[in-house]
Design a protein around this motif. Structure first.
Motif, mmCIF file in Angstrom:
data_model
loop_
_atom_site.group_PDB
_atom_site.id
_atom_site.type_symbol
_atom_site.label_atom_id
_atom_site.label_comp_id
_atom_site.label_asym_id
_atom_site.label_seq_id
_atom_site.Cartn_x
_atom_site.Cartn_y
_atom_site.Cartn_z
ATOM 1 N N LEU A 65 -11.426 -18.742 10.152
ATOM 2 C CA LEU A 65 -10.822 -18.287 11.404
ATOM 3 C C LEU A 65 -11.337 -19.117 12.572
ATOM 4 C CD1 LEU A 65 -11.269 -14.447 10.842
ATOM 5 C CD2 LEU A 65 -9.136 -15.743 10.616
ATOM 6 N N SER A 66 -10.574 -19.124 13.648
ATOM 7 C CA SER A 66 -11.054 -19.812 14.852
ATOM 8 C C SER A 66 -12.257 -19.047 15.396
ATOM 9 C CB SER A 66 -9.945 -19.867 15.903
ATOM 10 O OG SER A 66 -9.745 -18.579 16.459
ATOM 11 N N PRO A 67 -13.111 -19.719 16.172
ATOM 12 C CA PRO A 67 -14.263 -19.023 16.744
ATOM 13 C C PRO A 67 -13.855 -17.791 17.562
ATOM 14 C CG PRO A 67 -14.503 -21.383 17.038
ATOM 15 C CD PRO A 67 -13.125 -21.146 16.489
ATOM 16 N N GLU A 68 -12.754 -17.879 18.291
ATOM 17 C CA GLU A 68 -12.289 -16.745 19.094
ATOM 18 C C GLU A 68 -11.887 -15.566 18.205
ATOM 19 O OE1 GLU A 68 -11.028 -19.910 19.445
ATOM 20 O OE2 GLU A 68 -12.127 -20.420 21.273
ATOM 21 N N GLU A 69 -11.145 -15.866 17.115
ATOM 22 C CA GLU A 69 -10.726 -14.802 16.193
ATOM 23 C C GLU A 69 -11.938 -14.163 15.513
ATOM 24 O OE1 GLU A 69 -6.466 -15.741 14.249
ATOM 25 O OE2 GLU A 69 -7.966 -17.321 13.924
ATOM 26 N N LEU A 70 -12.857 -15.015 15.042
ATOM 27 C CA LEU A 70 -14.051 -14.500 14.369
ATOM 28 C C LEU A 70 -14.880 -13.653 15.331
ATOM 29 C CD1 LEU A 70 -15.784 -14.310 11.858
ATOM 30 C CD2 LEU A 70 -16.863 -16.480 12.519
ATOM 31 N N GLY A 71 -15.033 -14.140 16.546
ATOM 32 C CA GLY A 71 -15.770 -13.371 17.553
ATOM 33 C C GLY A 71 -15.114 -12.020 17.815
ATOM 34 N N GLY A 72 -13.799 -11.993 17.891
ATOM 35 C CA GLY A 72 -13.077 -10.733 18.093
ATOM 36 C C GLY A 72 -13.287 -9.763 16.942
ATOM 37 N N HIS A 73 -13.274 -10.306 15.712
ATOM 38 C CA HIS A 73 -13.491 -9.443 14.539
ATOM 39 C C HIS A 73 -14.940 -8.941 14.481
ATOM 40 C CE1 HIS A 73 -9.515 -9.895 12.943
ATOM 41 N NE2 HIS A 73 -9.624 -11.221 12.817
ATOM 42 N N LEU A 74 -15.884 -9.798 14.865
ATOM 43 C CA LEU A 74 -17.285 -9.353 14.910
ATOM 44 C C LEU A 74 -17.461 -8.240 15.938
ATOM 45 C CD1 LEU A 74 -19.156 -12.757 14.641
ATOM 46 C CD2 LEU A 74 -19.409 -10.814 13.090
ATOM 47 N N THR A 75 -16.837 -8.406 17.086
ATOM 48 C CA THR A 75 -16.912 -7.370 18.125
ATOM 49 C C THR A 75 -16.286 -6.071 17.632
ATOM 50 O OG1 THR A 75 -16.854 -9.043 19.859
ATOM 51 C CG2 THR A 75 -16.264 -6.801 20.497
ATOM 52 N N ALA A 76 -15.128 -6.172 17.008
ATOM 53 C CA ALA A 76 -14.440 -4.971 16.500
ATOM 54 C C ALA A 76 -15.282 -4.272 15.435
ATOM 55 C CB ALA A 76 -13.068 -5.355 15.935
ATOM 56 N N ALA A 77 -15.867 -5.051 14.517
ATOM 57 C CA ALA A 77 -16.696 -4.455 13.456
ATOM 58 C C ALA A 77 -17.952 -3.811 14.045
ATOM 59 C CB ALA A 77 -17.068 -5.512 12.417
ATOM 60 N N ALA A 78 -18.577 -4.468 15.022
ATOM 61 C CA ALA A 78 -19.783 -3.898 15.642
ATOM 62 C C ALA A 78 -19.451 -2.608 16.380
ATOM 63 C CB ALA A 78 -20.416 -4.912 16.600
#
Length: 134
Positions: A65-78
């Motif tokens: 995933l792009s860094p932005e997408e991965l960051g969004g998923h990390l935020t959502a999971a957290a």
């Protein structure tokens, strides 16, 4: 209320308030955990009591995933893990903290404190009266 009983009620109220402040039982053993996932389970976060993250798991496929997408998923999971943790802590606190009992204990402490303050005030006034020659 006897001094020993007063101290016992005060100690129990303190323990209950500390339990509420920490977000879990005052004598908890294992920390409570909350888990959140995102990106169809490719990103998983575990949060523990105290509001800290314990673990972050990223499936290698999520690294595409792009860094932005991965960051969004990390935020959502957290955020999902913290929400799960809050729910579990609320359930645990509901089992261990009786708000009604705490309110009664605080009322007892207040009543006893006011009574003792009144006795102290009376004693001081009596001493002052004797000093003044009354």
């Amino acid at each position: 209320m006897e001094p020993d009983e007063f101290e016992r009620v005060l100690a129990q109220a303190r323990k209950t308030l500390e339990s509420m402040r920490r977000g879990g039982p005052a004598d908890e053993g294992e920390p409570v955990e909350g888990v959140g996932e995102a990106a169809e389970g490719r990103v998983k976060v575990t949060a523990v009591s105290g509001g800290r993250l314990k673990n972050v798991e990223i499936n290698p496929r999520a690294m595409r995933l792009s860094p932005e997408e991965l960051g969004g998923h990390l935020t959502a999971a957290a955020n999902a893990a913290l929400k799960d943790l809050r729910g579990k802590l609320a359930d645990a606190a509901g089992d261990t903290v009786d708000a009604g009992a705490l309110a009664r204990q605080v009322d007892e402490i207040q009543t006893e404190g006011l009574r003792q303050l009144g006795e102290f005030n009376t004693a001081i006034n009596e001493v002052l009266g004797k000093i003044r020659g009354g």
